[in-house]
Design a protein around this motif. Structure first.
Motif, PDB file in Angstrom:
ATOM      1  N   VAL C 100     -15.566  20.253  57.325  1.00 25.18           N
ATOM      2  CA  VAL C 100     -16.778  19.454  57.173  1.00 25.18           C
ATOM      3  C   VAL C 100     -16.568  18.422  56.060  1.00 25.18           C
ATOM      4  CG1 VAL C 100     -19.260  19.564  56.685  1.00 25.18           C
ATOM      5  CG2 VAL C 100     -18.115  21.481  57.849  1.00 25.18           C
ATOM      6  N   LYS C 101     -16.978  17.205  56.311  1.00 30.75           N
ATOM      7  CA  LYS C 101     -16.956  16.223  55.234  1.00 30.75           C
ATOM      8  C   LYS C 101     -18.139  16.505  54.311  1.00 30.75           C
ATOM      9  CE  LYS C 101     -14.826  12.507  57.924  1.00 30.75           C
ATOM     10  NZ  LYS C 101     -13.694  12.154  57.030  1.00 30.75           N
ATOM     11  N   VAL C 102     -17.945  16.243  53.031  1.00 30.61           N
ATOM     12  CA  VAL C 102     -18.969  16.640  52.060  1.00 30.61           C
ATOM     13  C   VAL C 102     -19.353  15.498  51.122  1.00 30.61           C
ATOM     14  CG1 VAL C 102     -19.490  18.177  50.121  1.00 30.61           C
ATOM     15  CG2 VAL C 102     -18.188  19.049  52.072  1.00 30.61           C
ATOM     16  N   VAL C 103     -20.651  15.324  50.967  1.00 24.35           N
ATOM     17  CA  VAL C 103     -21.156  14.534  49.844  1.00 24.35           C
ATOM     18  C   VAL C 103     -21.823  15.534  48.902  1.00 24.35           C
ATOM     19  CG1 VAL C 103     -22.652  12.677  49.074  1.00 24.35           C
ATOM     20  CG2 VAL C 103     -21.551  12.524  51.324  1.00 24.35           C
ATOM     21  N   ASP C 104     -21.232  15.692  47.728  1.00 22.93           N
ATOM     22  CA  ASP C 104     -21.721  16.680  46.764  1.00 22.93           C
ATOM     23  C   ASP C 104     -22.608  15.972  45.740  1.00 22.93           C
ATOM     24  OD1 ASP C 104     -22.131  18.804  45.062  1.00 22.93           O
ATOM     25  OD2 ASP C 104     -20.179  18.586  44.069  1.00 22.93           O
ATOM     26  N   LEU C 105     -23.876  16.363  45.696  1.00 22.23           N
ATOM     27  CA  LEU C 105     -24.806  15.716  44.756  1.00 22.23           C
ATOM     28  C   LEU C 105     -24.795  16.366  43.377  1.00 22.23           C
ATOM     29  CD1 LEU C 105     -26.058  15.207  47.797  1.00 22.23           C
ATOM     30  CD2 LEU C 105     -27.853  14.124  46.465  1.00 22.23           C
ATOM     31  N   SER C 106     -23.989  17.423  43.213  1.00 21.14           N
ATOM     32  CA  SER C 106     -23.899  18.055  41.893  1.00 21.14           C
ATOM     33  C   SER C 106     -22.887  17.306  41.031  1.00 21.14           C
ATOM     34  CB  SER C 106     -23.455  19.510  42.037  1.00 21.14           C
ATOM     35  OG  SER C 106     -22.033  19.600  42.061  1.00 21.14           O
ATOM     36  N   ALA C 107     -22.650  17.859  39.842  1.00 20.40           N
ATOM     37  CA  ALA C 107     -21.710  17.224  38.915  1.00 20.40           C
ATOM     38  C   ALA C 107     -20.289  17.755  39.066  1.00 20.40           C
ATOM     39  CB  ALA C 107     -22.194  17.467  37.486  1.00 20.40           C
ATOM     40  N   ASP C 108     -20.066  18.657  40.019  1.00 18.36           N
ATOM     41  CA  ASP C 108     -18.805  19.404  40.007  1.00 18.36           C
ATOM     42  C   ASP C 108     -17.542  18.582  40.247  1.00 18.36           C
ATOM     43  OD1 ASP C 108     -19.799  21.790  39.178  1.00 18.36           O
ATOM     44  OD2 ASP C 108     -19.950  22.690  41.164  1.00 18.36           O
TER      45      ASP C 108
END
Lengths: 362, 362, 362, 362
Positions: C100-108
């Motif tokens: 899965v492609k991911v857009v991570d809205l966290s700071a990680d």
């Protein structure tokens, strides 16, 4: 000086009591309790209170920011109880046993009929006998009885607004025993506890109705309006028909109640006019320090942080309805201010002592 | 593409039309007028519109930030008129003469009875004949008539909330012809003009009632509820008895209407239950894109910046009253959004075109 | 259609993604997760979403209000991760493994240096290798790299405002490597979780500073400004000296950043003028769909509920400081909108698809 | 009793003086003027003042709601002048000629250098000689000089917050003569006059910077900080380098100033720590009734409707900057409350008389 404890000091009513008592010349807060803050200084719980106890102040502060919050109250002459219902009654019983006079800001001693209480609050009342001796703290109605009582049941916030708005009409037999109260309150009315609906981002820019299937302030309004009618010689045989709907609106403080009623036809075969109703209201509240008949629709802000209540009656001539708008600050005349007003009366101090300020505007 | 003019573009309804039309695939704004801003670019009047016309954008912007405000409109196919009453009627007449279809957001063509209009608006109507041909733009009621009309009278904001909340009850003969509407509105309802009561420091943290001696939205609510009852076969011979009181509350957008009515006793000799009423409401609004029967008391914020309206009926079993809470965004479903919904119907476009978004939360 | 999951849908960023994706023509939300709401329908969690899925709608809704919240996501093409840091990284790893492609809205995955990450976030990074391959989702800087990446690290809200305000100055060597960023944010920036400071009655009518001993957005601003300077050929050998202080102000949405810097003396032996700086900024952002150089100090409200950012540079001629004011909506360009902008780029869609609206005003 | 007039009573500072003086035991308001309200009763202008003059009140009200607004003031002992600059100076001259002591809340006598005044206020000063004799009303600095003076120049609101926050640092030679003051103010700071930017619907949910090309409070801050440094034996030969940027945020009252400075290296070859700086601040403000060094970042709301100011210094150890956050109520310590504090000092009353209350919370 009267030694005062505040039971449940971390609530908004507790904080408001601290703010107002800090300027009171006769009461001094000597004990504060709160399970969630035991061992903390008052100014750790409420940092703004650091401002109360500065050196060099000539009038001894009635509130000491260094006071430590305890679990149980120290002995005092008077206690303000700011606990949720049920917990409040337990605390009140203990305090009374120790000879402390009590102003209870919860609902535990407001309803004189224990059955009504148990229907609405869903638990067995621990001291039904006290319901008869407790004095309902609506000073404009029970001023004399408050003097020297040992237990005051401080009225609900919506109740105070609605009842002050409608009493003159019932006491003068102006209206049918059928009322609708549409009340709007600021968010502090929900207390200091956390809930999603009180989150700024949820409450801001939003308004909604709540308690639509029945709100606990309804039986209290009913009780007081029926009593007012009855005491004035106009009993309501089948009881008052009443619908009460509170609404949350995005402001911190304030209650605005709009009440809708049907005028009775008077001896002249017509409904009274706005001028006639206003004259009756002005007469009813003449001499009252905290209830004022406004000349224009009042804004809650007129009462901000003050113990005042504005009442505005007007006749809808197309329908012969009497509409009454009334407003106050839910934390002051609707809670802490009225509690101090009661305490002033209990001790025979001037009724306005320490709470005479006008609303903060803008 | 349909060429659109906005007459009175510097108003809040004008601005809201620009915002919403900027995403509409079939309308393109080609002319904007406003006496106070003649010669200015749109993005000088509303700097945030600079964001509409960026280079490289693939969809041609329906709103060009470089458009110059003029005094008189250029020829177009359709005009939205955002002027005060009286001025609006004059403008509408000129536009119709030039063959332009008009959605009028003022009150000038809402009341079908010229006498009622003249009683409430205190001036002679310049074109009473048009009152009969204008279509009242409450799409949920007049969808068919809107198609291909040349003059739409866009409903008032309080009116839309109250009427959508009560129509199913009248259309199903559920209630007595006697209603109280207590409506709460955000400050943008007062428009963009300057007045002390709209000053932030005056309006913030305050709530009050206005229009207590009679508000112009009352006869409009009366007209539409009587028509709904009558069209459904339940005419109200002596007319609806109605009290309407609007209130200002400290938020920018949103209307929350709480309506109080008395339920009729049904064939079973009892009042209908909440479940029964809700089923009737759900049935009435089945298939409506913008009116939704809520499962819990709705908050105005659910509708923020959207064209949706939420309706919540509940029976007060102690009094057999039907209470209906309804809410919407006064600038969208209460003004600009409904106007575009009407325009979509006039041109036979899908009714939701360009206005399908849900409320902005939090 | 691209199948999308939202991980952590009950957050404000989750809700904002739902609102915006509901109008997106290419993405369809097929899976939503949230530990606290497993088994609920989306419109139970967010009742206003009932408005999305009406019958008769011609464009299939990209968001189905009847979608059930699950604990683990169903397979999808793309996921937006709206979890707190640490939890986010774990989720990202699993998603990437499943292709899965991911857009991570966290700071990680924002900080490229794992040591900086671990210093500020106080835990061991579970996948330091990914820090190098993740693309920082500031589209105006990394547009090309975003195309076809499988992991996007969506920037912080304060960071986006500050960095967009200062990049043109660093990229053109206008200022010394020493900046102060004073940033003001609305309360939704604190998320949807409960805390006393987010209580309406606490936050309303109050403003304060937070993070004074060091806020996690600071190293992120530093990283991006140093990279911008370096990429433009003006590396900062000893690193940027930066002070960043965020403030809470009583509004729901919006960030206003005011940055203070010292201008370098140019070849003419003088500091550049406001006009010169503005020309450089306009040049830098020419063609950008979402970043606009304002002609007057911008208000956060210009960007309300939109993906736009306004930037306003001005020279304080008395001190030769360059002051830059920049603003955006923390939940849109500062979170969900930027995430969709990134996703558009990942898939080669027009960058503005589904997020082209202008700010909601008033 | 001291007879007091309020010149320009319809302003927010006028109203705030009325509210506070109503509880003052030594001042009685005997004359109020305002061109726009001549002939009106005070409680017509401000209906909430109806609450001041109730019958039976034991303490004679210092403010009579029946007082009639006049064009010219009646003779009094003391006058508070609440007029715009220039108009204020004219009024002050007349009052002084009549032997009235004056607290001027305008800017007309704040700047000691007439050239600076004329540069910033763009008109010829009518009484430059008075600039030398007027006492700047920052009580914490000029307490002794205030006693028995006949002209007090009440400080600006932003100025009071910034200067109280920075004086201890300058007086102890802690920082370089280079400061940035980022100040945030509520909307009442703009006064009661009408302007689009003060419209609730424009100001709510928005924040912006203003005065970016130079704000008149800047030279006043500069003057007072230079004086404080100089009086403490640390003159600033080339003058203070200062950038001051005020911001409007959506609240009614309150100023929050965040000041950024560079610490000097002390004798140990290092910058002082937060603890050391705090100790110095606590020492500096020991015994002050209205200025408090907070233990955590203060919120403007702590000071709501009170005369208190909270100051919070902290060292940014990464940059050796000293950051100081300070806050107060712009209408009280930033205007009317400070004016009464000055008047108390002029007459030798206890400094806190009538203004001792703590902030209204929540």
């Amino acid at each position: 000086m009267i030694r005062v404890s505040i039971i449940g000091v971390t609530s908004y009513t507790g904080l408001e009591l601290l703010r107002m008592l800090a300027l009171h010349p006769e009461f001094v807060v000597t004990s504060v309790t709160a399970r969630s803050a035991v061992g903390k200084r008052l100014d750790e719980v409420f940092p703004q209170l650091a401002a109360v106890g500065y050196p060099g102040r000539q009038d001894r502060p009635a509130v000491d920011p260094a006071l430590i919050v305890t679990e149980e109250p120290e002995q005092s002459d008077l206690a303000f109880v700011c606990l949720p219902h049920a917990a409040a009654a337990e605390s009140v019983l203990k305090l009374l046993e120790r000879g402390v006079k009590v102003v209870d800001l919860s609902a535990d001693f407001r309803l004189r009929d224990v059955h009504v209480y148990e229907e609405w609050y869903k638990h067995t009342h621990p001291a039904p006998a006290l319901l008869e001796t407790a004095v309902y703290g609506l000073c404009e109605r029970y001023r004399e009885r408050l003097h020297d009582t040992s237990l005051v049941a401080n009225p609900g916030c919506h109740v105070t607004a609605a009842v002050l708005g409608l009493i003159p009409a019932f006491a003068n037999n102006l209206i049918e025993p059928d009322v609708i109260v549409d009340s709007k309150t600021g968010i502090s009315g929900a207390g200091r506890s956390l809930a999603l609906q009180n989150h700024f981002a949820e409450a801001n820019e939003g308004a909604d109705a709540y308690g639509l299937s029945g709100h606990r302030h309804m039986p209290e309004i009913k009780q007081e309006l029926e009593a007012a009618a009855s005491d004035a010689g106009y009993p309501i045989p089948n009881g008052l028909r009443i619908t009460f709907v509170p609404h949350r609106i995005p402001m911190t403080r304030g209650i605005l109640s709009t009440s809708y009623t049907n005028l009775r036809i008077n001896a002249d075969g017509r409904a009274p006019t706005t001028d006639e109703v206003r004259a009756i209201y002005k007469q009813y509240y003449a001499g009252e320090p905290f209830v004022h008949v406004a000349n224009q629709p009042p804004q809650t802000k007129w009462t901000y942080a003050s113990n005042h209540c504005f009442v505005y009656p007007i006749v809808d001539t197309r329908t012969n309805r009497l509409i009454v708008v009334s407003c106050l600050d839910n934390l002051v005349k609707g809670a802490a201010g009225q509690a101090i007003q009661c305490a002033n009366l209990v001790y025979g101090f001037p009724e306005t002592m320490g709470i005479a300020g006008v609303g903060v505007n803008p």
